[in-house]
Design an enzyme around this catalytic site. Structure first.
Site, PDB file in Angstrom:
ATOM      1  N   GLU A 330       0.872  -1.427  -0.226  1.00  0.00           N
ATOM      2  CA  GLU A 330      -0.074  -0.160  -0.512  1.00  0.00           C
ATOM      3  C   GLU A 330       0.495   0.944   0.499  1.00  0.00           C
ATOM      4  O   GLU A 330       0.258   2.305  -0.105  1.00  0.00           O
ATOM      5  CB  GLU A 330      -0.962   0.347   1.263  1.00  0.00           C
ATOM      6  CG  GLU A 330      -0.192   0.029   2.466  1.00  0.00           C
ATOM      7  CD  GLU A 330       0.552  -1.160   2.910  1.00  0.00           C
ATOM      8  OE1 GLU A 330       1.256  -1.628   4.055  1.00  0.00           O
ATOM      9  OE2 GLU A 330      -0.333  -2.133   2.361  1.00  0.00           O
ATOM     10  N   ASP A 372      20.077  17.999 -31.118  1.00  0.00           N
ATOM     11  CA  ASP A 372      21.086  19.677 -32.229  1.00  0.00           C
ATOM     12  C   ASP A 372      22.177  19.594 -31.318  1.00  0.00           C
ATOM     13  O   ASP A 372      22.728  19.653 -30.702  1.00  0.00           O
ATOM     14  CB  ASP A 372      19.562  20.187 -31.576  1.00  0.00           C
ATOM     15  CG  ASP A 372      20.022  21.713 -33.032  1.00  0.00           C
ATOM     16  OD1 ASP A 372      20.170  21.290 -33.981  1.00  0.00           O
ATOM     17  OD2 ASP A 372      19.753  22.778 -33.102  1.00  0.00           O
ATOM     18  N   ASP A 640      17.046  23.355 -28.890  1.00  0.00           N
ATOM     19  CA  ASP A 640      16.652  25.025 -28.282  1.00  0.00           C
ATOM     20  C   ASP A 640      15.621  25.242 -29.941  1.00  0.00           C
ATOM     21  O   ASP A 640      14.894  26.782 -29.528  1.00  0.00           O
ATOM     22  CB  ASP A 640      17.649  25.488 -28.003  1.00  0.00           C
ATOM     23  CG  ASP A 640      19.265  25.482 -28.903  1.00  0.00           C
ATOM     24  OD1 ASP A 640      18.356  25.754 -30.048  1.00  0.00           O
ATOM     25  OD2 ASP A 640      19.227  26.640 -28.877  1.00  0.00           O
ATOM     26  N   ASP A 644      13.077  21.940 -34.200  1.00  0.00           N
ATOM     27  CA  ASP A 644      13.670  20.316 -32.724  1.00  0.00           C
ATOM     28  C   ASP A 644      12.221  20.651 -31.920  1.00  0.00           C
ATOM     29  O   ASP A 644      12.325  19.199 -31.269  1.00  0.00           O
ATOM     30  CB  ASP A 644      14.493  20.790 -31.924  1.00  0.00           C
ATOM     31  CG  ASP A 644      15.727  21.548 -32.241  1.00  0.00           C
ATOM     32  OD1 ASP A 644      16.345  20.241 -33.242  1.00  0.00           O
ATOM     33  OD2 ASP A 644      16.397  22.015 -31.995  1.00  0.00           O
ATOM     34  N   ASN A 708       6.913 -14.544   4.001  1.00  0.00           N
ATOM     35  CA  ASN A 708       5.979 -14.638   5.117  1.00  0.00           C
ATOM     36  C   ASN A 708       4.998 -15.620   4.875  1.00  0.00           C
ATOM     37  O   ASN A 708       4.141 -16.168   6.002  1.00  0.00           O
ATOM     38  CB  ASN A 708       5.656 -13.779   5.498  1.00  0.00           C
ATOM     39  CG  ASN A 708       5.943 -12.648   6.493  1.00  0.00           C
ATOM     40  OD1 ASN A 708       7.128 -13.221   7.103  1.00  0.00           O
ATOM     41  ND2 ASN A 708       6.049 -11.194   6.136  1.00  0.00           N
ATOM     42  N   ASP A 737       5.709  -0.907   6.904  1.00  0.00           N
ATOM     43  CA  ASP A 737       5.570   0.063   6.194  1.00  0.00           C
ATOM     44  C   ASP A 737       6.043   1.408   6.500  1.00  0.00           C
ATOM     45  O   ASP A 737       6.864   2.018   5.736  1.00  0.00           O
ATOM     46  CB  ASP A 737       3.975   0.124   5.840  1.00  0.00           C
ATOM     47  CG  ASP A 737       2.982  -1.088   4.833  1.00  0.00           C
ATOM     48  OD1 ASP A 737       4.297  -1.567   3.823  1.00  0.00           O
ATOM     49  OD2 ASP A 737       2.733  -1.812   5.088  1.00  0.00           O
TER      50      ASP A 737
END
Length: 897
Positions: A330, A372, A640, A644, A708, A737
């Site tokens: 969770e 570029d 830029d 592009d 477990n 947790d």
């Protein structure tokens, strides 16, 4: 509407940003429905009415004038109309945000389990499960709130602007400050900041693909349209928010802002649709469903084994319910959000604006960076080195012509223009003494790769001056100038001209050709067709030196497994010179004209192998990036310029800089505020740290939970009572947790930062099966210990048995955090960050305190004899040693992600 949903899913799976999605999806809405059904007839009629007015009447209708609004009038309007923002782009209400933080598969599943617990009067279990859900939701809410606030502050630093006339003065204002009646000036690369009525235009081409799906730009005019046309999108003198200028220039009147734009009226229809996950979210979801399917298999097994062996089906059901809770990771959404938020904060300190949090993980997964050349690998300040005739001899007339061309063009002035205009002596000469004036221009586009202006000097003959890429200018020339002579362009001269240009290229100079021709005085309107029969004057050559940070940045990127490819519109000789200077090994060169002849399959193979791609159009760049992604690569693109933007959108992660044109910044996921490319390597490192810490939690949770459950299955089959009560399992899971909250702040081993990291659900299953049973071995030893040594072998002594396993289970679960977080020997070769050390130590202390302290009775535990603790230490040490040995075997065979 079903078509729209499918389209939205497809767009999101391409990794488009939410804003891009909204724009691209709007037209899909239009395709399936009439215009009158998608926007209010009132808005359509208003747009149509303004389109049919002459410019003077349109200005009067909106209370404006040709030199723009007065500042006080504009401010008064803004108070009435509000900011120029679409409503859904504003921050969502806290209640909606909280709901979205809660709404994930794990929390929903836990809520169902809590309701079942409440229905069976198991209030303790209900409280523990509700606490888990609450902690997960609140932590995620707080982290996202902090992250979004920080991101908004950073985004404000690079907000797009528009050129506006106020009180007759040109100003650069944030787009959100525009109001109806403002006069804006547009040029190539600009975003259309609002709905506009064009007042004057010169070769204005606008990309409307976001709204209309048209692949080619649409030319816009100031003329009144056909009165019979009732579709606002088809009106040639209207421009719409969310589109962008490809070429040309215009002056336009703002006729609608914010929600009163065409885009704003449609937006809520798109945002009402559910969004499909991005590539990153899809990876998280795949892993999540692996764990959920595992839970759906194991929980029923526990139920039936305990039901048949113990005969108490109610108790068995509650125990199976607790197992289901224990198998639910969770905290995964919170861990994901926290790690991404931390990554964004770290990058913000390095002057990187993260526009989309998921981009951080993509940064870490990136294995190819396409970039570029100009302004990215090289400096964004270019120096004009030479001006020569076609024979390579100094020729001042070429510089004069280039200056006039750059000074009088109204389109997007690039770095080359800036370098020309910095010649102050020419500025003084042409602006004051000679009385030059502009007649017309033919704007630049990426197909012609040239642009022209027409100028005249007082009443002298008009001159058309063209400059651009060598081959494209030569294609329009028939003669060449040599001293005072004008010679026809023969094949021999063409060869010599190209050889001179190639020699300049090999020196690392970028060559721009300049040509001209006289044109009649009585002609004032010119177009592409007039770019013919030109006389080549010569070249202007620019030095485009690499950035100081380029060479070390490329070396660092190579060291972390990233292949760098250069995608440029420039000449291949100049590009190769730059590559040599920055130490980039070139494995192949591919030119744009060759790409046109290739199929997608052929190009995808070539794109993987080659390093340099030169003389590319914007669509070439986009196609290469797209095909690399289709071959399974995670591709970044850095650029830029307006050329592009398509590739920035197509990439998994688009990277731009603060000085980029508006459309490039809009398309990018990350924006660099500093010019140093070393930030790229740092960003990659941060992305990999983010991914590694997320993967730690998933591996820990999966393997621990599997162990477990396996232990529970064994115990349920042979022990006449439950090995642990549902309450014990829930409390153990809650404490475990909580110990994971600090994982986003953990250190990451250097080895995990040396190669790209990607989601691999199959690897998770293998890891879970290999490491989960290790804890089961020591759980079974604990069962034997409690049964044989401490006599907890009957229902009357089950509390002692359960207490003994509770402590071993919680401490081994917590230790697994340190064992699995690293391939190395924990605590010695690799130490966790202090927040994780402190958190796990605190949880282990609480785990021992619960059965030994005053709360033991409340949790149905009992104090353990002191003789238990030497055994506990032995079991934990044995567990750590065996896990370390298995880690070595596993890593040698499968690697360690």
């Amino acid at each position: 509407m079903r078509f729209l949903k499918l389209r939205v899913l497809a767009l999101l799976q391409k990794g488009l940003s939410a804003r891009q999605l909204r724009r691209l999806a709007l037209l899909d809405l239009l395709r399936g429905q009439a215009v009158g059904q998608t926007v209010s007839s009132q808005l359509s009629e208003r747009l149509i009415a303004l389109a049919h007015l002459v410019p003077v009447a349109a200005l009067k209708r909106l209370g404006s004038r040709t030199d723009g609004l007065a500042s006080d009038a504009a401010e008064a309007k803004r108070e009435r109309t509000g900011p120029n923002e679409v409503e859904h782009e504003k921050p969502m209400p806290w209640s909606t945000h909280l709901w979205l933080c809660y709404r994930n598969p794990f929390n929903v599943l836990l809520t169902v389990l809590a309701l079942i617990s409440a229905a069976t009067d198991d209030m303790k279990a209900t409280v523990v499960i509700a606490t888990m859900v609450g902690i997960s939701t609140v932590l995620r809410f707080v982290q996202e709130k902090r992250s979004n606030s920080a991101a908004d502050r950073l985004k404000a630093m690079v907000s797009n602007t528009a050129t506006v006339l106020r009180d007759g003065v040109r100003l650069e204002l944030p787009i959100r400050d525009l109001v109806p009646g403002d006069i804006v000036q547009l040029s190539a690369g600009d975003m259309i900041p609002a709905d506009l009525r064009v007042l004057a235009a010169k070769d204005l081409f606008v990309s409307q693909a976001a709204l209309t799906g048209e692949s080619l730009p649409v030319e816009k005019f100031a003329d009144q349209p056909d009165p019979a046309e009732r579709n606002p999108l088809a009106l040639a003198n209207l421009c719409f928010m969310g589109t962008n200028v490809v070429s040309g220039s215009a002056t336009a009147l703002v006729i609608g802002t914010g929600n009163r734009t065409y885009f704003g009226a449609l937006a809520e229809k798109v945002t009402a649709q559910d969004r499909a996950p991005t590539q990153f979210q899809a990876g998280v979801n795949k892993v999540s469903w692996v764990l959920i399917r595992f839970m759906f298999v194991m929980a029923p097994l526990v139920l039936f084994i305990n039901g048949f062996t113990k005969g108490d089906w109610t108790e068995a059901a509650l125990f199976a319910l607790s197992i289901a809770v224990g198998l639910t990771p969770e905290m995964l959404p919170m861990i994901v959000t926290s790690t991404l938020a931390k990554g964004a904060v770290v990058l913000s300190r390095k002057q990187v604006i993260v526009k989309r949090l998921d981009a951080i993980q993509n940064f870490g997964a990136m294995d190819i960076l396409c970039t570029d050349k100009t302004g990215t690998l090289t400096q964004d300040r270019i120096a004009l080195e030479r001006h020569t005739d076609a024979w390579g001899e100094r020729f001042d007339t070429v510089l004069d012509m280039a200056y006039l061309n750059s000074a009088y063009q109204t389109g997007l002035k690039n770095l080359l223009d800036v370098a020309v205009l910095e010649h102050a002596e020419l500025q003084a000469e042409f602006d004051t003494d000679h009385g030059w004036e502009k007649v017309d221009e033919v704007p630049f586009d990426f197909v012609r790769r040239r642009m022209s202006v027409v100028v005249k000097q007082r009443d002298a003959q008009q001159l058309l001056i063209c400059k651009g890429a060598l081959e494209e200018v030569l294609a329009a020339c028939t003669h060449v100038r040599h001293g005072d002579e004008t010679l026809p362009l023969s094949a021999g001269l063409l060869t010599r001209i190209r050889d001179v240009a190639a020699g300049l290229n090999r020196e690392g100079l970028r060559v721009v050709a300049v040509a001209s021709k006289p044109v009649p005085l009585d002609v004032t309107n010119y177009g592409v067709a007039d770019e013919r029969e030109l006389v080549l004057a010569g070249y202007i050559a620019f030095l485009d030196p690499p950035k100081e940070s380029t060479a070390p940045a490329l070396k660092a990127l190579k060291a972390v497994g990233i292949d760098v490819k250069v995608l440029t519109g420039d000449n291949e000789l100049v590009t190769l010179k730059v590559c040599r200077e920055v130490g980039l090994t070139v494995n192949g060169v591919v030119l744009g004209d060759r790409i046109d002849a290739m199929s997608d399959l052929q190009l995808s193979v070539v794109a993987e192998a080659a390093t340099v791609f030169a003389k590319l159009t914007p669509m070439h760049k986009e196609r290469i990036v797209r095909l690399l992604r289709e071959r399974g690569h995670v591709v970044g693109f850095m650029g830029d310029g307006i050329n592009d933007a398509p590739a920035l959108r197509a990439a998994d992660i688009g990277i731009s800089v603060d000085s980029a044109v508006d459309i490039a910044k809009e398309a990018a996921d990350l924006i660099l505020l500093e010019k140093s490319l070393m930030v790229l390597e740092q960003g990659v490192t941060e992305g990999r740290k983010t991914f590694a810490n997320m993967l730690k939690y998933i591996k820990m949770t999966a393997s621990s939970n599997f162990g477990n459950v396996f232990s529970v299955l064994v115990a349920s089959a042979f022990i006449p009572f439950l090995p642990m009560l549902p309450m014990h399992l829930l409390v153990q899971n809650l404490l475990y947790d909580i110990s994971q909250i600090a994982i986003p702040f953990d250190n990451v081993d250097d080895e995990l930062l040396q190669k790209p990291q990607r989601w691999n659900p199959d690897e998770l299953t293998r890891f879970m099966v290999c490491f989960g049973p290790i804890s089961s071995i020591f759980d079974i030893l604990t069962f034997v210990l409690m049964w044989k040594v401490f006599g907890a072998n009957s229902p009357e002594h089950q509390t002692l048995f359960q207490s003994g396993w509770f402590v071993v289970g919680l401490l081994s679960q917590t230790l697994i955090v340190h064992m699995i977080r690293t391939r190395k020997i924990p605590f010695i070769q690799s130490r966790a960050a202090w927040p994780l050390l402190a958190m796990t130590a605190a949880i282990m202390a609480i785990g021992i305190f619960l059965p030994m302290g005053p709360l033991a009775g409340y949790f149905k535990l009992q104090a353990l004899p002191l003789s238990y603790f030497p055994w506990l230490i032995g079991i934990l040490l044995g567990y750590m040693v065996l896990t370390q040995l298995i880690k070595g075997i596993y890593a040698r065979r499968y690697g360690w992600q």
